[in-house]
Write a protein that holds these residues in place. Structure first.
Motif, mmCIF file in Angstrom:
data_model
loop_
_atom_site.group_PDB
_atom_site.id
_atom_site.type_symbol
_atom_site.label_atom_id
_atom_site.label_comp_id
_atom_site.label_asym_id
_atom_site.label_seq_id
_atom_site.Cartn_x
_atom_site.Cartn_y
_atom_site.Cartn_z
ATOM 1 N N GLY A 67 1.052 -1.321 0.324
ATOM 2 C CA GLY A 67 0.192 -0.076 0.055
ATOM 3 C C GLY A 67 1.239 1.555 0.509
ATOM 4 O O GLY A 67 1.576 1.608 1.031
ATOM 5 N N GLN B 199 -5.386 -0.140 -3.983
ATOM 6 C CA GLN B 199 -4.218 0.519 -2.744
ATOM 7 C C GLN B 199 -4.017 -0.347 -1.098
ATOM 8 O O GLN B 199 -2.961 0.327 -1.353
ATOM 9 C CB GLN B 199 -5.875 1.521 -1.504
ATOM 10 N N LYS C 133 -7.527 3.814 1.311
ATOM 11 C CA LYS C 133 -8.251 3.964 0.225
ATOM 12 C C LYS C 133 -8.451 5.426 -0.518
ATOM 13 O O LYS C 133 -8.661 6.594 0.305
ATOM 14 C CB LYS C 133 -9.608 3.192 0.368
#
Lengths: 333, 289, 242
Positions: free
Chosen positions: B234, B281, B287
């Motif tokens: 991420g 993500q 997000k």
């Protein structure tokens, strides 16, 4: 195509005609070595143009185009070696399979909104994935490579792409010429304008009624299919394929440098880029050899520096700058 | 049988910590400066050679030499960002990409000229020592390297959490305009971040010598590995980079053991593709709003 | 007059927060309709639902008798609803003409025809002599008109304008009012404006709707609406006394 001609001024038209004639007549005076360099240049014009359509016009940065070269080459070579199916026929499944891969990658990316750097990494991931996979496909030679045997008796069978340097030179010339004409036509077409709109601003393109997904899919399909044809050429020109060589990320990079250096999203950028970079590479080999620097790295270092300098100074590429300088394009009024 | 599996997993975890440290550097650069550092793996290989030379010439253990190497890399990163790279912040991805590919080519081939194309074993004195913990046989080198990597990561987390500069850099990553508005010197912070990113790679590369022999050709593979880890973890999540590093380390070890060592990175790429499609993500990323 | 756009009981919530609360109105073919309201009134959300950017949680939107809510923005545009962006988004590296050609290509496949149409539209919007300039080097008023030209080139039945007057100086506002009136009269294009600048709205709109906290508080002819007590206290009053 006519408009391509009309957009050039008298000087540009003369330069173009002279350049094409020179290329056509080159084999009369060129040595075998020079001809091989020219063939390589034309090959890079062709594949560079295929990539330029996708990145330069549609704005989708693929860093895995070696995938399509490799697939095209392997499919056609495999059919020839194992089943005796000639490349003129073999090119059809070669293109179909490469385009199917392209379609799958495109579908994944464009449906799931994978954009920018993420899209680039997705294309790399697929190319690398396939490279490792091909290392383990026995019938296609695995990591040990696939070889197209040299057969004296077949040497003149041009219809099976069994020819000498001269034959491949003209074949490359036709491919490169066709790619340039196709690009010129697409750039002025409805699809080309949709691509440019998407490249510039996807949201705005959508607001003007453009089906972004479809237009992008067309870009990846056309580009991967075209690149696969280049792969067939590559396979039958060099007569050998190694996964580690054809699918490598450095291959993808090599293929995209021409358009970037020459000028993305222009018809002649990939041409100029190939004509600048390939001879430069050859020259560097010659010079370092002469100087006794028998290190392959010396050439590459210089290459890396040239790249950095060009992208720093003329990020838009050499062609837009050059054509303005030499006054080759008509100023539209 | 179980003990073999356990061994494989432990080995993967230990290697994964080094991967995680390397990716942490990229995560900082990619997440804060928004620069696609396509020369990341090449920098790691340069650090490997630096550690290698320090060991061969003066017998400096990589566990110690990683400190001066990281320091030098920090300075190099800071200077690079200040001079060359700053002009490319905010430019299109492909331009950054070309610039850094140029850097990568220069680095790899520089190594090629100096050291040649072949792997050079470092031969650490404790290379073949191991700990026996119940059924587990754990290489000492891997344990040392992993502990060192963890220490560097901890220091880094501390830096970003508790120092003024660290907090300021996080502010830049969250809201660039806001950071500039409240008077943060974004350019300096970018340079510091790039320096830290390279220091991570420097440390990770030095430690890598303990488990892999330096080869110039490793560069692109490490670059891809680092990007894979950052994306799986991420973007902007430092913990994510570490977790994903472990995940990749373990999956490579398991795949190498189950199928063939030469196919191990196929799993990383498959994982990358799956994450891009299903959870763009990243595992621990936020997000996008 | 027949209804071109029929918005019926449309609502949108973001994480429980009501942005637009059961709004209904009808835009007749050929008119200029304005939606006004203070910041945060839900104008942009309403606009985005019509343009296909957002999907309403409730209610329906019909265009020429056909439901368009939930369609993608490009599908909405292909049915004859073109929009502009509040923060203009021209295609920066393309020339002014190519920008408009891309709009013109929506319902034309022939490049020459598209180019001719683009030039006509550019002439209407006083951009004809700037057609070979790259869009990124235009001034803001020119960009606003380019944005409009591009949308207009798609031959819309309905033009959705998101604060086209924002950022314009009074003389430029007057010019824009003039252009919009011409488009409406000469091409017969129906216009739905979302607008802050009251002067422009009063000069243009045949009907208007006032939104406040996502809900409609007044609707009707401009002269009537500005006399409405609720409107004066919630919106005009606040604006009039800065």
């Amino acid at each position: 195509m006519i408009s391509l001609w009309r957009d050039m001024n008298r000087r540009g038209q003369v330069v173009l005609v002279v350049a094409v004639l020179a290329m056509l007549l080159a084999p009369v005076v060129a040595t075998r070595y020079l001809l091989s360099v020219l063939t390589l240049i034309l090959y890079f014009v062709y594949v560079g143009q295929a990539w330029n359509l996708m990145m330069g016009y549609a704005g989708q940065l693929s860093l895995g185009h070696a995938l399509y070269v490799g697939l095209g080459g392997y499919v056609a070579a495999g059919l020839w070696v194992h089943f005796g199916i000639g490349p003129w026929l073999g090119v059809i499944p070669a293109v179909a399979i490469a385009a199917a891969f392209g379609a799958f990658i495109g579908w994944l990316a464009f449906r799931f909104g994978i954009e920018g750097v993420y899209f680039s990494l997705l294309t790399i991931a697929f190319a690398e994935f396939t490279r490792i996979g091909f290392d383990h496909i026995g019938p296609l030679g695995g990591a040990g490579g696939l070889f197209i045997p040299y057969q004296e008796s077949r040497l003149g069978e041009w219809w099976n792409l069994r020819g000498g340097q001269l034959f491949f030179y003209y074949l490359a010339f036709v491919l490169a010429g066709a790619a340039v004409l196709l690009t010129a036509w697409l750039a002025r077409s409805r699809l080309g304008h949709q691509w440019m709109a998407i490249r510039e601003d996807e949201t705005a393109a959508r607001a003007l009624g453009i089906d972004v997904f479809r237009a992008k899919m067309k870009a990846v399909l056309i580009s991967s299919a075209m690149t696969a044809v280049g792969g067939v050429f590559y396979a039958f020109y060099y007569n050998n394929l190694f996964p580690a060589q054809v699918f490598e990320m450095s291959r993808s990079i090599e293929l995209i440098l021409g358009p970037i250096v020459g000028g993305l999203g222009t018809v002649f950028g990939p041409v100029i880029g190939a004509f600048v970079l390939t001879p430069l590479g050859e020259l560097l080999i010659a010079v370092t050899d002469k100087a006794g620097l028998n290190a392959p790295g010396a050439k590459a270092i210089f290459f890396g520096l040239v790249l950095m300098i060009i992208i720093y100074l003329v990020p838009g590429g050499v062609w837009p700058w050059l054509s303005r300088r030499l006054g080759l394009v008509r100023r539209r009024s | 049988m179980l003990s073999i599996w356990l061994n494989v997993v432990v080995q993967g975890v230990l290697t994964g910590l080094l991967y995680g440290l390397m990716a942490l550097g990229l995560s900082a650069i990619f997440g804060v400066v928004r620069l696609v550092n396509f020369a990341h793996g090449e920098f790691a290989v340069v650090a490997m050679y630096a550690a290698f030379v320090l060991f061969r010439a003066w017998g400096v253990d990589p566990l110690w030499s990683m400190l001066p190497i990281a320091a030098v890399f920090f300075v190099v990163g800071f200077a690079l960002q200040r001079t060359l790279i700053n002009a490319f912040v905010g430019r299109p991805d492909y331009q950054q990409f070309i610039l850094l590919v140029g850097v990568a080519i220069v680095l790899v081939n520089g190594l090629l000229i100096v050291f040649g194309p072949d792997a050079q074993p470092a031969n650490l004195p404790y290379a073949f020592d191991s700990y026996l913990v119940g059924p587990l046989i754990i290489d000492k080198v891997r344990v040392y390297a992993a502990v060192a990597a963890l220490a560097v990561c901890a220091a880094l987390f501390g830096f970003f959490r508790f120092t003024r500069t660290g907090t300021a850099i996080r502010a830049c990553a969250d809201n660039l305009v806001g950071a500039a508005v409240v008077g943060l010197d974004v350019r300096r912070l970018y340079a510091v971040t790039f320096g830290i990113g390279l220091a991570c790679v420097g440390a990770a590369g030095a430690l890598m010598v303990t488990i892999a022999d330096p080869v110039p050709g490793l560069g692109p593979a490490y670059t891809l590995l680092a990007f894979t880890i950052v994306i799986i973890g991420g973007l902007g999540s430092m913990a994510g980079a570490l977790v994903a590093g472990l995940l990749i380390g373990v999956s490579e070890a398991v795949a190498g053991f189950l199928i063939a060592p030469s196919m191990k990175s196929m799993f990383s790429f498959a994982l990358l593709i799956a994450v891009l499609v299903l959870r763009p993500q990243g595992l621990l990323g936020k997000k996008p709003a | 007059m027949t209804a071109l756009l029929q918005v019926s009981g449309v609502g949108k919530r973001f994480r429980g927060l009501v942005a637009v609360d059961r709004v209904s109105f009808t835009v007749a073919a050929g008119e200029i309709f304005a939606v006004i309201g203070p910041n945060g009134a839900g104008k942009t959300t309403l606009f985005n639902m019509i343009a296909g950017v957002l999907k309403p949680n409730q209610g329906s939107i019909a265009f020429r008798g056909e439901r368009i809510d939930g369609l993608t923005p490009d599908a909405v545009c292909r049915r004859g609803v073109a929009r502009t962006f509040q923060i203009v988004r021209p295609f920066p590296a393309l020339t002014v003409e190519d920008n408009v050609v891309i709009g013109a290509l929506l319902h034309r496949t022939d490049m020459e025809a598209a180019r001719r149409h683009a030039r006509d539209v550019l002439a209407t919007l006083d951009l004809h002599d700037k057609r070979d300039i790259v869009a990124s080097s235009l001034t803001l008023p020119d960009r606003k008109r380019l944005e409009l030209a591009r949308a207009l080139a798609t031959d819309p039945k309905l033009l959705l304008l998101d604060e086209v007057m924002a950022g314009l100086r009074p003389t430029e506002t007057d010019r824009m009012v003039d252009i919009l009136r011409r488009i409406n009269r000469e091409m017969g294009t129906t216009i739905l404006l979302i607008e802050h600048v009251m002067r422009a709205v009063m000069a243009l709109a045949g009907h208007m709707l006032v939104l406040h906290h996502g809900a409609p508080i007044a609707q009707g002819k401009p002269e009537e609406v500005v006399r409405d007590a609720k409107v004066i206290s919630s919106y005009l009053g606040a604006e009039a006394a800065p």
